[in-house]
Write a protein that holds these residues in place. Structure first.
Motif, PDB file in Angstrom:
ATOM      1  N   GLU A 249     -81.178 -51.636 -14.801  1.00  0.00           N
ATOM      2  CA  GLU A 249     -80.178 -52.696 -14.954  1.00  0.00           C
ATOM      3  C   GLU A 249     -78.818 -52.237 -14.451  1.00  0.00           C
ATOM      4  O   GLU A 249     -78.093 -53.003 -13.805  1.00  0.00           O
ATOM      5  N   ARG A 250     -78.468 -51.002 -14.747  1.00  0.00           N
ATOM      6  CA  ARG A 250     -77.196 -50.457 -14.249  1.00  0.00           C
ATOM      7  C   ARG A 250     -77.179 -50.468 -12.728  1.00  0.00           C
ATOM      8  O   ARG A 250     -76.224 -50.927 -12.096  1.00  0.00           O
ATOM      9  N   ARG A 251     -78.258 -50.004 -12.124  1.00  0.00           N
ATOM     10  CA  ARG A 251     -78.339 -49.903 -10.671  1.00  0.00           C
ATOM     11  C   ARG A 251     -78.248 -51.270 -10.009  1.00  0.00           C
ATOM     12  O   ARG A 251     -77.513 -51.449  -9.025  1.00  0.00           O
ATOM     13  N   GLU A 252     -78.957 -52.248 -10.535  1.00  0.00           N
ATOM     14  CA  GLU A 252     -78.945 -53.574  -9.916  1.00  0.00           C
ATOM     15  C   GLU A 252     -77.575 -54.232 -10.045  1.00  0.00           C
ATOM     16  O   GLU A 252     -77.132 -54.944  -9.139  1.00  0.00           O
ATOM     17  N   MET A 253     -76.894 -53.990 -11.151  1.00  0.00           N
ATOM     18  CA  MET A 253     -75.548 -54.538 -11.306  1.00  0.00           C
ATOM     19  C   MET A 253     -74.596 -53.896 -10.305  1.00  0.00           C
ATOM     20  O   MET A 253     -73.735 -54.583  -9.717  1.00  0.00           O
ATOM     21  N   VAL A 254     -74.719 -52.599 -10.112  1.00  0.00           N
ATOM     22  CA  VAL A 254     -73.900 -51.895  -9.116  1.00  0.00           C
ATOM     23  C   VAL A 254     -74.094 -52.514  -7.736  1.00  0.00           C
ATOM     24  O   VAL A 254     -73.127 -52.798  -7.018  1.00  0.00           O
ATOM     25  N   LEU A 255     -75.329 -52.744  -7.362  1.00  0.00           N
ATOM     26  CA  LEU A 255     -75.626 -53.262  -6.031  1.00  0.00           C
ATOM     27  C   LEU A 255     -75.124 -54.688  -5.851  1.00  0.00           C
ATOM     28  O   LEU A 255     -74.596 -55.051  -4.799  1.00  0.00           O
ATOM     29  N   ARG A 256     -75.267 -55.504  -6.889  1.00  0.00           N
ATOM     30  CA  ARG A 256     -74.779 -56.883  -6.791  1.00  0.00           C
ATOM     31  C   ARG A 256     -73.258 -56.914  -6.663  1.00  0.00           C
ATOM     32  O   ARG A 256     -72.703 -57.686  -5.874  1.00  0.00           O
ATOM     33  N   ALA A 257     -72.570 -56.081  -7.434  1.00  0.00           N
ATOM     34  CA  ALA A 257     -71.109 -56.035  -7.358  1.00  0.00           C
ATOM     35  C   ALA A 257     -70.645 -55.531  -6.002  1.00  0.00           C
ATOM     36  O   ALA A 257     -69.666 -56.035  -5.434  1.00  0.00           O
ATOM     37  N   PHE A 258     -71.337 -54.531  -5.473  1.00  0.00           N
ATOM     38  CA  PHE A 258     -70.964 -53.975  -4.175  1.00  0.00           C
ATOM     39  C   PHE A 258     -71.135 -55.019  -3.073  1.00  0.00           C
ATOM     40  O   PHE A 258     -70.241 -55.223  -2.240  1.00  0.00           O
ATOM     41  N   GLU A 259     -72.265 -55.712  -3.096  1.00  0.00           N
ATOM     42  CA  GLU A 259     -72.522 -56.734  -2.069  1.00  0.00           C
ATOM     43  C   GLU A 259     -71.509 -57.878  -2.169  1.00  0.00           C
ATOM     44  O   GLU A 259     -71.014 -58.373  -1.153  1.00  0.00           O
ATOM     45  N   ARG A 260     -71.178 -58.282  -3.393  1.00  0.00           N
ATOM     46  CA  ARG A 260     -70.197 -59.346  -3.586  1.00  0.00           C
ATOM     47  C   ARG A 260     -68.825 -58.920  -3.063  1.00  0.00           C
ATOM     48  O   ARG A 260     -68.097 -59.709  -2.451  1.00  0.00           O
ATOM     49  N   THR A 261     -68.473 -57.669  -3.288  1.00  0.00           N
ATOM     50  CA  THR A 261     -67.177 -57.163  -2.842  1.00  0.00           C
ATOM     51  C   THR A 261     -67.076 -57.177  -1.326  1.00  0.00           C
ATOM     52  O   THR A 261     -66.067 -57.612  -0.760  1.00  0.00           O
ATOM     53  N   LEU A 262     -68.119 -56.711  -0.656  1.00  0.00           N
ATOM     54  CA  LEU A 262     -68.112 -56.714   0.809  1.00  0.00           C
ATOM     55  C   LEU A 262     -68.036 -58.131   1.363  1.00  0.00           C
ATOM     56  O   LEU A 262     -67.421 -58.368   2.399  1.00  0.00           O
ATOM     57  N   LYS A 263     -68.630 -59.058   0.655  1.00  0.00           N
ATOM     58  CA  LYS A 263     -68.677 -60.444   1.129  1.00  0.00           C
ATOM     59  C   LYS A 263     -67.343 -61.166   0.905  1.00  0.00           C
ATOM     60  O   LYS A 263     -66.877 -61.909   1.774  1.00  0.00           O
ATOM     61  N   ASP A 264     -66.710 -60.937  -0.255  1.00  0.00           N
ATOM     62  CA  ASP A 264     -65.591 -61.789  -0.659  1.00  0.00           C
ATOM     63  C   ASP A 264     -64.267 -61.079  -0.926  1.00  0.00           C
ATOM     64  O   ASP A 264     -63.228 -61.743  -0.983  1.00  0.00           O
ATOM     65  N   HIS A 265     -64.294 -59.775  -1.135  1.00  0.00           N
ATOM     66  CA  HIS A 265     -63.109 -59.140  -1.703  1.00  0.00           C
ATOM     67  C   HIS A 265     -62.594 -57.958  -0.885  1.00  0.00           C
ATOM     68  O   HIS A 265     -62.263 -56.896  -1.409  1.00  0.00           O
ATOM     69  N   THR A 266     -62.507 -58.147   0.426  1.00  0.00           N
ATOM     70  CA  THR A 266     -61.877 -57.155   1.293  1.00  0.00           C
ATOM     71  C   THR A 266     -60.485 -57.655   1.686  1.00  0.00           C
ATOM     72  O   THR A 266     -60.168 -58.841   1.554  1.00  0.00           O
ATOM     73  N   TYR A 267     -59.659 -56.757   2.195  1.00  0.00           N
ATOM     74  CA  TYR A 267     -58.321 -57.165   2.619  1.00  0.00           C
ATOM     75  C   TYR A 267     -58.370 -58.095   3.824  1.00  0.00           C
ATOM     76  O   TYR A 267     -57.491 -58.947   3.997  1.00  0.00           O
ATOM     77  N   THR A 268     -59.375 -57.966   4.644  1.00  0.00           N
ATOM     78  CA  THR A 268     -59.512 -58.898   5.767  1.00  0.00           C
ATOM     79  C   THR A 268     -59.676 -60.322   5.254  1.00  0.00           C
ATOM     80  O   THR A 268     -59.044 -61.261   5.762  1.00  0.00           O
TER      81      THR A 268
END
Length: 377
Positions: A346-365
């Motif tokens: 569960e920890r691992r899957e949450m990490v991966l979901r947060a990372f993917e969401r960040t790359l998609k929506d939360h970069t300075y670009t």
């Protein structure tokens, strides 16, 4: 015929010591597999190119904060994002004569970061000459006693804090927009090989008094894990000497060192500072903070599970319980620490979901493209 492989029994019964050794070896294999699997999947996601965004034919004069560290990494992030999005960027800072520079360079837009040390008469002159002006405020709502004096001098105001939007509009600012910071991928990314850092729990941040009060309540249990705290002012904590170098006092960590630490930690605690602090804040109106701090996005971009104190606007950026988890009390935080340290998948899957969401929506670009869309459509 049954083809299932059956491990033959050892010729002699194992001793308790041998059984313990075998269990330790199997546990080590499992830990190594879990770690390798997580880092492998992070590497795949990290290798994906960022979604391309059309470059605008715009010349921006970017006015850096001029305050040095820890503001300089923010300047790096904003500058890097702008250079991907517009045809020309001229960089300067608040200590320069912006009017002379603008006369020579003729920018379309002047974007100011922080801006509390910038002479306001220069802003007025630039606006009078037809140059659009925008400010991105870095510390709302903690310094609103100062920012409320300057926002009306700009065409566009961007604030990290949702609760400041209506405050600034009430001062006569027509264009006020909530725009939190993000993750700068050149600074914050996961360690995809073997990490030189290995922690159960990390906290990196200054020892504001609300954090001292929060941690004191659960300090013995928190430090029973492989927990390390880094930041300035932790000598305020009376129990700090009990934990030796596991509470590192008085050190500013670079973004790269911070990302390495986040990525090497199974859980990273994100406890926001309080909007009520007479010593370090300048917020006489006591405007509450609802929006997430920059650390929220930086932890997620580094590939670690984040436990964050609950904020009203946090769910606008991450799915609570799926991409990030929250707490409201010290004991709730400890309950979730125990849970995630014993539920690896569960920890691992949450990490991966947060990372993917960040790359998609939360970069300075993405953030700066939103800023430019507000101004130019």
């Amino acid at each position: 015929m049954n083809n299932d492989f059956i491990m033959p029994a050892p010729p002699f019964p194992r001793t308790p010591a041998e059984e313990e050794k075998l269990r330790g070896r199997l546990s080590g294999f499992k830990i190594g597999y879990d770690e390798g699997y997580l880092r492998g999947r992070l590497a795949i996601l990290d290798g994906r190119p960022e979604e391309p965004i059309a470059v605008r034919n715009i010349h921006i004069m970017y006015v850096a904060s001029g305050k040095g560290y820890p503001y300089s990494p923010l300047d790096d992030a904003v500058l890097s994002g702008l250079q991907k999005l517009v045809t020309q960027v001229t960089i300067t800072d608040v200590r320069q004569n912006l009017v002379e520079l603008a006369d020579a360079q003729r920018p379309d837009l002047m974007l100011v970061l922080d801006g509390m040390d910038l002479p306001l008469e220069q802003i007025a002159t630039l606006r009078a000459r037809g140059i659009k002006t925008a400010i991105w405020l870095t510390d709302d709502p903690y310094y609103t006693d100062f920012t409320m004096r300057i926002v009306a001098h700009y065409d566009y105001v961007f604030t990290l804090e949702l609760n400041c939007v209506e405050i600034y509009r009430g001062l006569g600012c027509k264009e006020v927009h909530n725009l939190p910071f993000a993750a700068h991928r050149e600074h914050y990314r996961p360690t995809t090989g073997r990490s030189p850092v290995s922690r159960d729990i990390s906290f990196i941040g200054s020892a504001y008094w609300n954090r001292i009060s929060f941690f004191r309540e659960i300090m013995p249990e928190l430090m029973s894990y492989n927990t390390i705290i880094n930041g300035i002012w932790w000598d305020r904590l009376p129990e700090a000497p009990l934990y030796g170098d596991r509470i590192e006092i008085g050190k500013w960590m670079s973004p790269q060192e911070t990302a390495l630490t986040y990525s090497g930690s199974k859980i990273v605690i994100n406890l926001h500072r309080s909007h009520v602090d007479d010593i370090v804040n300048n917020n006489k109106l006591l405007i509450p903070a609802a929006s997430p701090n920059p650390r929220t996005f930086e932890i997620a971009a580094s590939g670690s599970l984040q436990l964050c104190d609950a904020r009203d606007d946090l769910g606008s950026f991450y799915k609570i319980g799926e991409e990030i988890d929250t707490f409201t009390t010290p004991q709730e935080m400890m309950d979730k620490i125990r849970y995630y340290l014993t539920h690896e998948e569960e920890r691992r899957e949450m990490v991966l979901r947060a990372f993917e969401r960040t790359l998609k929506d939360h970069t300075y670009t993405k953030r700066l493209n939103k800023l430019l869309t507000v101004i130019y459509g």
